[in-house]
Design an enzyme around this catalytic site. Structure first.
Site, PDB file in Angstrom:
ATOM      1  CE  LYS A   7      61.313  -5.480  -9.980  1.00 47.69           C
ATOM      2  NZ  LYS A   7      60.258  -5.588  -9.180  1.00 47.69           N
TER       3      LYS A   7
ATOM      4  N   GLY B  26      66.544 -12.802 -11.398  1.00 46.62           N
ATOM      5  CA  GLY B  26      66.243 -13.688 -10.342  1.00 46.62           C
ATOM      6  C   GLY B  26      65.023 -14.389 -10.172  1.00 46.62           C
TER       7      GLY B  26
ATOM      8  CB  THR C 283      59.511 -17.367  -9.137  1.00 44.31           C
ATOM      9  OG1 THR C 283      58.745 -17.266 -10.458  1.00 44.31           O
ATOM     10  CG2 THR C 283      58.525 -17.804  -8.109  1.00 44.31           C
TER      11      THR C 283
ATOM     12  N   GLY D   5      45.120 -24.636   0.108  1.00 44.73           N
ATOM     13  CA  GLY D   5      46.040 -25.488  -0.249  1.00 44.73           C
ATOM     14  C   GLY D   5      47.220 -25.795   0.906  1.00 44.73           C
TER      15      GLY D   5
ATOM     16  N   GLY E  67      49.526 -24.492  -6.387  1.00 47.04           N
ATOM     17  CA  GLY E  67      50.400 -25.107  -7.251  1.00 47.04           C
ATOM     18  C   GLY E  67      50.535 -23.825  -8.339  1.00 47.04           C
TER      19      GLY E  67
ATOM     20  CG  ASP F  33      59.293 -23.822 -11.628  1.00 48.23           C
ATOM     21  OD1 ASP F  33      60.414 -24.541 -11.104  1.00 48.23           O
ATOM     22  OD2 ASP F  33      58.628 -23.057 -11.014  1.00 48.23           O
TER      23      ASP F  33
ATOM     24  CG  HIS G 187      78.275 -33.060  21.823  1.00 50.08           C
ATOM     25  ND1 HIS G 187      77.015 -33.221  21.840  1.00 50.08           N
ATOM     26  CD2 HIS G 187      78.621 -32.245  22.731  1.00 50.08           C
ATOM     27  CE1 HIS G 187      76.404 -32.914  23.109  1.00 50.08           C
ATOM     28  NE2 HIS G 187      77.329 -32.441  23.827  1.00 50.08           N
TER      29      HIS G 187
END
Lengths: 437, 453
Positions: free
Chosen positions: B37, B39, B41, B175, B261, B301, B432
């Protein structure tokens, strides 16, 4: 009745104004309310109308002059009127001097100007027309506005011109430039729209010589001066040439190790020195001095050992080295070298040498050529001991501790053959140290 | 029937889909090949679904604590199936958006797994596509540890967690990195008993260690049990996780989440046929994002650089630019990274520890507890710290643990990218009351001129 035209106060904070241009020439008529001159303050540029009617008799302050408010800048009256009193009053200056102030270049023809707020065209004499605000901004940013092309009316430099001229630079790059002394005006930016970024400044800093990459002057005095004079004197006087020989130090190494085992410290330089002294006794011609009377051959050896000291070089002399044992020679050299380094040598401890040894082996040199320490006739340059493959008598390649000796000699005194024999003798003593017994 | 393109992008995640659109914008005829698909991961199994779940959890938690704000809400409850369905609808909407954007840009999208036939040819769905340039953007998948029990039912990776339609009563998370901490935040907000087993000495090993320690404390206060310096040895049925932490220990849960990981996905891609060099499964790229085959680029990645969606997108833009004839280098020095914990954590640049190794530094800090807006929002844990170079005032790094930290880090990243110094940051007037005032206060604190602390 002549009237003063003064620098008007335009706004509460105005203390002075700069006359940009006179719109009426001296001698011309002017009506009250007619544009008379253009001026600028730190806030604005404005065309000033005349407050008086009459003839512009005198322009007291010329174009480009900055005048405090209320001071007289011009005089209007009837032609022929005596205006000396008003002139001397102007800025408290004597009347005679005032005209000098008005010798400013003739303004370009102002005829077309009266109605317009248009600026004068920039005159060709190098003066620059810049709006006060632009000038203020330029000074603030440290920009040389004289080289900038104005885009205002008739080439007037306005604020936007200054801002456009300002090299775009990131705050970080600016700080890095300040810290590293880089002149950013010479830096080409690689950031968005040519903005100078940190890496541009760092690259420029690497290329541009910073202040500390300049030259410094070391005065030629003291020891440096003596060395300079003696070296050039030596090269100009003696007929210097050199021989080089390789010495197998295998046996000399054994001698040193034997001494070491007996807790006696001995350097290779000591062994070389001892061998040289003995060879000098064998070849006294190497231990001689050329004088006006002839060659004085010395039957004693005062051995000079070159010692590097801070900012220079000195050659302490071991007297009567030929009368010393190896250990005595070693001790004497050690003591003198220390004195030389501490600067405590007595005058007769660096004079009267008959032959000199210079050893730079500790700096990794294989060999080098030394300059004769006049009035001596020879100097031996000693290189390092390096493990070297050599072919031995059995045609085998073996590794040996080898050392290069280079003898510089004065050919006026010694010929090549005896010099070679002397060098070969030194080699023989070092390769077969028992010959020294 | 083979079709030829000027560029083919393999993988439709945040790297690939962005690269494809940019290529088309630059006039390069482009095809985008996606095996699942659009998009990737990020949208389908990562950033977006996690944050959707986290937001639902936050709403639930806020309702539970409504009394604190003077609001009465009775019988607060959640239906995890609905939470999950909302997540799916958010994802679906965003995916439709990407499909629309690709179409609008004129990118051809092919659904199917690609594999290299030769350096310019890809096989997809019994057909081939040829291209002058190819971008490999195939991403990563959750990594697995080879320990006994890893295949037991109820042991899940992040993909499986995000696909859940029900909520377990207790979870053991193996993890304590970013993903582990986000899941811990999610489940503990939903009232699930959470345990984290982390091998390193502290959770969140990448952010600033001071902030990691603060988050450790905050999670513990929220009832999360954390074991650090703990090496997992096995998982037994009944989902008992055995680990070694100065001796054998164990912790049990209804579910076990493995978040240790991610591994590169290049299976079946046959990169070797194109002469592309690999290093431990990742595709090797140079600073222009070229692989060892000069016409093939890799982004995201799978390059093994920085595993973040926004880095993949940035790489995608650089690669697209270079394919279109540019010579842009990819920069990795100013990358914001975020943890969607409670409160959020966001960082950019060097940590204090890293900076001290190479620079002489000045650090400014400001506590969340002293910030008015944070107090209004009911948060007091956290701080902002800014690390600067002493002489130039260069902003070397900024670390925020505060509400809305993830939305605020962009300000500091922009200042760093524009090479603003701490002075500009300190002189910037901040509205502020906002949480972002903390950044200004911390900037003032670099010169020890902070008014509000």
């Amino acid at each position: 009745m002549a009237k003063k035209i003064i620098m008007p106060k335009q706004g509460l904070q105005m203390t002075e104004g700069t006359i940009i241009s006179w719109l009426v020439k001296e001698g011309e008529k002017v009506e009250k309310g007619q544009p008379l001159f253009e001026m600028e303050t730190d806030k604005l540029t404005i065309t000033m109308d005349s407050a008086e009617s009459g003839t512009l008799l005198k322009i007291v302050r010329g174009e480009g002059e900055t005048v405090p408010i209320t001071e007289t800048i011009a005089i209007v009256g009837e032609p022929g009127e005596d205006i000396s009193a008003l002139l001397s009053e102007a800025s408290g200056k004597p009347a005679a001097e005032a005209p000098a102030e008005t010798t400013a270049p003739e303004p370009a023809a102002p005829e077309a100007a009266p109605a317009a707020q248009a600026q004068e065209a920039a005159p060709a004499d190098g003066r620059v027309f810049i709006s006060p605000r632009a000038k203020m901004r330029a000074e603030e940013l440290g920009i040389d506005y004289k080289t900038i092309r104005g885009t205002g009316a008739d080439g007037l430099i306005v604020e936007r011109d200054i801002l456009a001229a300002k090299p775009a630079i990131t705050p970080l790059a600016k700080k890095v430039a300040e810290l590293s002394g880089v002149d950013v005006s010479a830096v080409t930016g690689t950031g968005a729209h040519g903005k100078i970024v940190r890496d541009d400044v760092l690259a420029a800093a690497r290329k541009a010589p910073a202040a500390d990459r300049d030259t410094t002057l070391v005065p030629l005095k003291g020891m440096r001066k003596v060395i300079a004079e003696r070296m050039v004197e030596s090269l100009h006087t003696a007929a210097q040439t050199s021989h080089r020989i390789s010495v197998d130090m295998t046996e000399a190494v054994k001698v040193r190790d034997a001494f070491k085992k007996a807790d006696k410290k001995l350097s290779y330089n000591d062994i070389v020195s001892y061998a040289v002294v003995r060879a000098l006794k064998d070849f006294p011609i190497m231990n001689s001095e050329l004088t006006d009377e002839g060659i004085v051959v010395k039957h004693y050896v005062n051995l000079g050992i070159a010692v590097a000291v801070e900012n220079g070089l000195i050659v302490p002399v071991v007297r009567d080295a030929d009368l010393m044992s190896l250990e005595e020679l070693s001790a004497a050299v050690k003591e003198l070298a220390e004195k030389a380094k501490n600067g405590t040598l007595g005058p007769d401890e660096y004079k009267g040498g008959t032959f000199t040894i210079s050893n730079l082996g500790m700096f990794g040199l294989d060999s080098f050529v030394a300059i004769i320490n006049r009035p001596e006739s020879g100097i031996l340059a000693v290189g390092r001991i390096a493990k070297t493959p050599v072919v031995n008598d059995n045609d085998e390649i073996v590794v040996r501790p080898m050392m290069e000796l280079t003898l510089t000699y004065d050919h006026r005194v010694v010929d090549g053959a005896p010099a070679a024999q002397f060098l070969a003798r030194v080699k023989a003593y070092l390769e077969q140290p028992y010959l020294l017994l | 029937m083979s079709k030829h393109y000027q560029a083919a992008v393999v993988g439709g995640g945040p790297g690939g889909y962005v690269a494809a659109i940019r290529l088309a914008q630059l006039g390069v005829k482009t095809v985008l090949i996606e095996k699942d698909k659009l998009g990737g991961t990020c949208l389908n199994r990562g950033c977006i679904p996690t944050k959707s779940l986290l937001h639902s959890a936050e709403v639930y938690k806020t309702v539970l604590e409504a009394e604190k704000y003077g609001v009465t809400a009775k019988d607060a409850a959640f239906d995890y199936a609905k939470i999950s369905a909302r997540k799916d609808s958010v994802v679906a909407k965003l995916r439709k958006g990407i499909e629309y954007l690709e179409k609008k840009a004129g990118v051809d999208v092919i659904y199917g797994a690609a594999s290299f036939v030769d350096a310019h040819t890809l096989a997809v769905n019994d057909d081939t596509v040829t291209a002058d340039n190819i971008i490999v953007a195939t991403g990563t998948a959750p990594a697995r540890i080879p320990i006994p029990g890893i295949d037991l039912p109820g042991v899940m990776d992040s993909d499986a967690v995000l696909a859940m339609t029900g909520c377990p009563k207790s979870v053991v998370i193996i993890g304590g990195g970013v993903i582990g901490v986000e899941f811990a935040t999610l489940f503990s907000a939903l009232g699930v008993k959470v345990s984290i087993v982390e091998m390193m000495d502290e959770i969140l090993p990448t952010p600033d260690q001071e902030i990691a320690a603060l988050m450790h404390k905050k999670l513990t206060q929220g009832g999360v049990e954390i074991f650090t310096g703990a090496k997992v040895e096995k998982i037994e049925p009944g989902l008992k996780v055995h680990f070694n932490q100065n001796g054998s220990k164990s912790v049990s849960g209804e579910a076990v989440v493995v978040a240790i990981g991610r591994r590169p996905v290049t299976d079946g891609l046959m990169l070797e046929k194109a002469g592309v060099s690999m290093n431990r499964g990742f595709v090797v790229v140079d600073e222009y994002l070229r692989t060892s085959a000069p016409h093939i680029y890799a982004i995201g990645d799978v390059t093994g650089k920085v595993q973040l969606a926004h880095v993949a997108s940035a790489q995608g833009l650089v690669a697209a630019h270079n394919i279109a004839g540019g010579t842009k280098k990819m920069r990795y020095d100013i990358i914001p990274s975020c943890v969607y914990s409670e409160p959020e954590i966001a960082s950019v640049g060097l940590t204090e520890e890293q900076a001290r190794k190479t620079h002489s530094v000045k650090v400014g800090r400001f506590s969340t507890a002293a910030n008015g807006r944070s107090m209004i929002m009911g948060e007091s844990a956290g701080l902002v710290k800014i690390i600067t170079e002493e002489k130039t005032g260069e902003i070397l790094g900024c670390h925020i643990m505060a509400p809305r930290a993830t939305d605020m880090i962009g300000e500091v990243a922009a200042a760093m990218r524009a090479e603003g110094t701490i002075e500009e940051l300190a002189d910037t007037i901040h509205a502020h009351p906002t949480v972002s005032e903390m950044i200004m206060e911390a900037a003032h604190d670099v010169e020890k001129l902070c008014v509000h602390q």
